[in-house]
Design an enzyme around this catalytic site. Structure first.
Site, PDB file in Angstrom:
ATOM      1  N   ASP A   1      -0.023  -4.822  10.326  1.00 56.53           N
ATOM      2  CA  ASP A   1      -1.413  -5.070   9.950  1.00 56.53           C
ATOM      3  C   ASP A   1      -2.241  -4.118  10.786  1.00 56.53           C
ATOM      4  O   ASP A   1      -2.006  -3.973  11.989  1.00 56.53           O
ATOM      5  CB  ASP A   1      -1.827  -6.511  10.204  1.00 56.53           C
TER       6      ASP A   1
ATOM      7  N   HIS B   1      -1.806   5.205  15.590  1.00 58.46           N
ATOM      8  CA  HIS B   1      -1.665   3.804  16.008  1.00 58.46           C
ATOM      9  C   HIS B   1      -0.368   3.216  15.467  1.00 58.46           C
ATOM     10  O   HIS B   1       0.373   2.536  16.166  1.00 58.46           O
ATOM     11  CB  HIS B   1      -2.871   3.015  15.497  1.00 58.46           C
TER      12      HIS B   1
ATOM     13  N   PHE C   1      -5.418   8.566   4.269  1.00 59.16           N
ATOM     14  CA  PHE C   1      -5.995   7.563   3.376  1.00 59.16           C
ATOM     15  C   PHE C   1      -7.072   6.790   4.136  1.00 59.16           C
ATOM     16  O   PHE C   1      -7.322   7.037   5.315  1.00 59.16           O
ATOM     17  CB  PHE C   1      -4.905   6.610   2.840  1.00 59.16           C
ATOM     18  N   GLY C   2      -7.698   5.856   3.452  1.00 62.85           N
ATOM     19  CA  GLY C   2      -8.663   4.948   4.086  1.00 62.85           C
ATOM     20  C   GLY C   2      -9.769   5.677   4.840  1.00 62.85           C
ATOM     21  O   GLY C   2     -10.436   6.560   4.295  1.00 62.85           O
ATOM     22  N   TYR C   3      -9.938   5.331   6.103  1.00 59.40           N
ATOM     23  CA  TYR C   3     -11.031   5.883   6.910  1.00 59.40           C
ATOM     24  C   TYR C   3     -10.669   7.214   7.571  1.00 59.40           C
ATOM     25  O   TYR C   3     -11.436   7.734   8.387  1.00 59.40           O
ATOM     26  CB  TYR C   3     -11.437   4.863   7.985  1.00 59.40           C
ATOM     27  N   ASP C   4      -9.503   7.772   7.244  1.00 59.52           N
ATOM     28  CA  ASP C   4      -9.021   8.998   7.902  1.00 59.52           C
ATOM     29  C   ASP C   4     -10.034  10.148   7.926  1.00 59.52           C
ATOM     30  O   ASP C   4     -10.169  10.820   8.945  1.00 59.52           O
ATOM     31  CB  ASP C   4      -7.722   9.492   7.247  1.00 59.52           C
TER      32      ASP C   4
ATOM     33  N   ASN D   1       0.861  -1.187   0.000  1.00 62.19           N
ATOM     34  CA  ASN D   1       0.000   0.000   0.000  1.00 62.19           C
ATOM     35  C   ASN D   1       0.902   1.243   0.000  1.00 62.19           C
ATOM     36  O   ASN D   1       1.600   1.504   0.978  1.00 62.19           O
ATOM     37  CB  ASN D   1      -0.890  -0.063   1.257  1.00 62.19           C
TER      38      ASN D   1
HETATM   39  P1  IMP Z   1      -3.888  -3.811   5.884  1.00 58.24           P
HETATM   40  O1  IMP Z   1      -3.098  -3.381   4.713  1.00 58.24           O
HETATM   41  O2  IMP Z   1      -4.435  -5.198   5.819  1.00 58.24           O
HETATM   42  O3  IMP Z   1      -3.188  -3.539   7.178  1.00 58.24           O
HETATM   43  O4  IMP Z   1      -5.218  -2.920   5.831  1.00 58.24           O
HETATM   44  C1  IMP Z   1      -5.383  -1.840   6.606  1.00 58.24           C
HETATM   45  C2  IMP Z   1      -6.676  -1.144   6.245  1.00 58.24           C
HETATM   46  O5  IMP Z   1      -7.139  -0.502   7.429  1.00 58.24           O
HETATM   47  C3  IMP Z   1      -6.460  -0.030   5.212  1.00 58.24           C
HETATM   48  O6  IMP Z   1      -6.765  -0.442   3.923  1.00 58.24           O
HETATM   49  C4  IMP Z   1      -7.430   1.037   5.701  1.00 58.24           C
HETATM   50  O7  IMP Z   1      -8.708   0.763   5.225  1.00 58.24           O
HETATM   51  C5  IMP Z   1      -7.451   0.843   7.196  1.00 58.24           C
HETATM   52  N1  IMP Z   1      -6.406   1.683   7.854  1.00 58.24           N
HETATM   53  C6  IMP Z   1      -5.293   1.260   8.504  1.00 58.24           C
HETATM   54  N2  IMP Z   1      -4.581   2.295   8.960  1.00 58.24           N
HETATM   55  C7  IMP Z   1      -5.243   3.396   8.574  1.00 58.24           C
HETATM   56  C8  IMP Z   1      -4.967   4.778   8.741  1.00 58.24           C
HETATM   57  O8  IMP Z   1      -3.959   5.223   9.307  1.00 58.24           O
HETATM   58  N3  IMP Z   1      -5.878   5.596   8.223  1.00 58.24           N
HETATM   59  C9  IMP Z   1      -7.003   5.171   7.580  1.00 58.24           C
HETATM   60  N4  IMP Z   1      -7.290   3.900   7.368  1.00 58.24           N
HETATM   61  C10 IMP Z   1      -6.411   3.000   7.877  1.00 58.24           C
END
Ligand code: IMP
Length: 202
Positions: free
Chosen positions: A73, A182, A154-157, A13
């Protein structure tokens, strides 16, 4: 003085990779990407906890690269949803990060103020070619807004609001997010743990 160990960073990512790289560099931990190590593995995240999945990723990359590896993760755990999406954060629904954010906000529509607590969780695992592994966890608590705010992160930020800063993760500077997130907390523990392990070896 001995050269610091270099870890292969097990993430595909790009935004997460950048955040992790920045945090680790600030903590004095050297990392190279999987591409730089000449490998490309995508292990199935079959674990039921963040810790298990981080370990699975670190071990797979360590095996493929024949060098120490470091993986995270992470995900969002929402109180009113019994901890969902949790380890399924990246797969909460089909589509893009934006679709998943909208899906989360829809699922939270009927949840009143005061019951919208959530936390981001990150587990960071290291794996060494001799079979050793170690894992550390970091958390960051906030509340979920009803509408997304901000362009960063990104993501849910954009939905994740930190009352003590009066901002969402997507509104604050990347530097601030990298200090309090986190992931930053898990990585600080990882750096301290690695330093202790190095001292014990001396
Ligand atoms: P991973 O790559 O399996 O660890 O997926 C983590 C997923 O959790 C990401 O695709 C996001 O949807 C969410 N996520 C994890 N950390 C963050 C963050 O710092 N901000 C926003 N979303 C997060």
């Amino acid at each position: 003085m001995k050269e610091p160990v270099t870890f292969i960073l097990a993430s595909n990512n790009p935004k997460k990779k950048k955040e992790m790289g920045d945090i680790l560099t600030a903590l004095g931990i050297r990392v190279i990407s999987m591409a730089q190590a000449g490998i490309d593995v995508q292990p199935e995240e079959a674990g039921e906890t963040f810790e298990e999945n981080a370990r699975i990723k670190a071990e797979a990359v360590c095996r493929a690269g024949g060098a120490p590896a470091l993986a995270d993760d992470s995900g969002l755990s929402v109180e009113a949803l019994g901890g969902a999406p949790g380890v399924y954060s990246a797969r909460y629904c089909p589509g893009t990060d934006w679709d998943r954010l909208q899906f989360l906000l829809k699922n939270m529509e009927d949840i009143p103020e005061g019951k919208r607590g959530a936390k981001f969780v990150s587990a960071v695992a290291c794996a060494w070619p001799d079979g050793r592994t170690a894992v550390w966890r970091g958390e960051c608590s906030g509340v979920l807004l009803r509408e997304p705010r901000g362009q960063g992160g990104f993501g849910y930020d954009p939905a994740f609001y930190l009352p003590e800063y009066g901002q969402t993760f997507a509104e604050m500077s990347q530097q601030l997010k990298n200090r309090i997130s986190h992931r930053a907390r898990a990585m600080e523990r990882c750096a301290a743990g690695l330093a202790q392990m190095m001292n014990e070896k001396k």
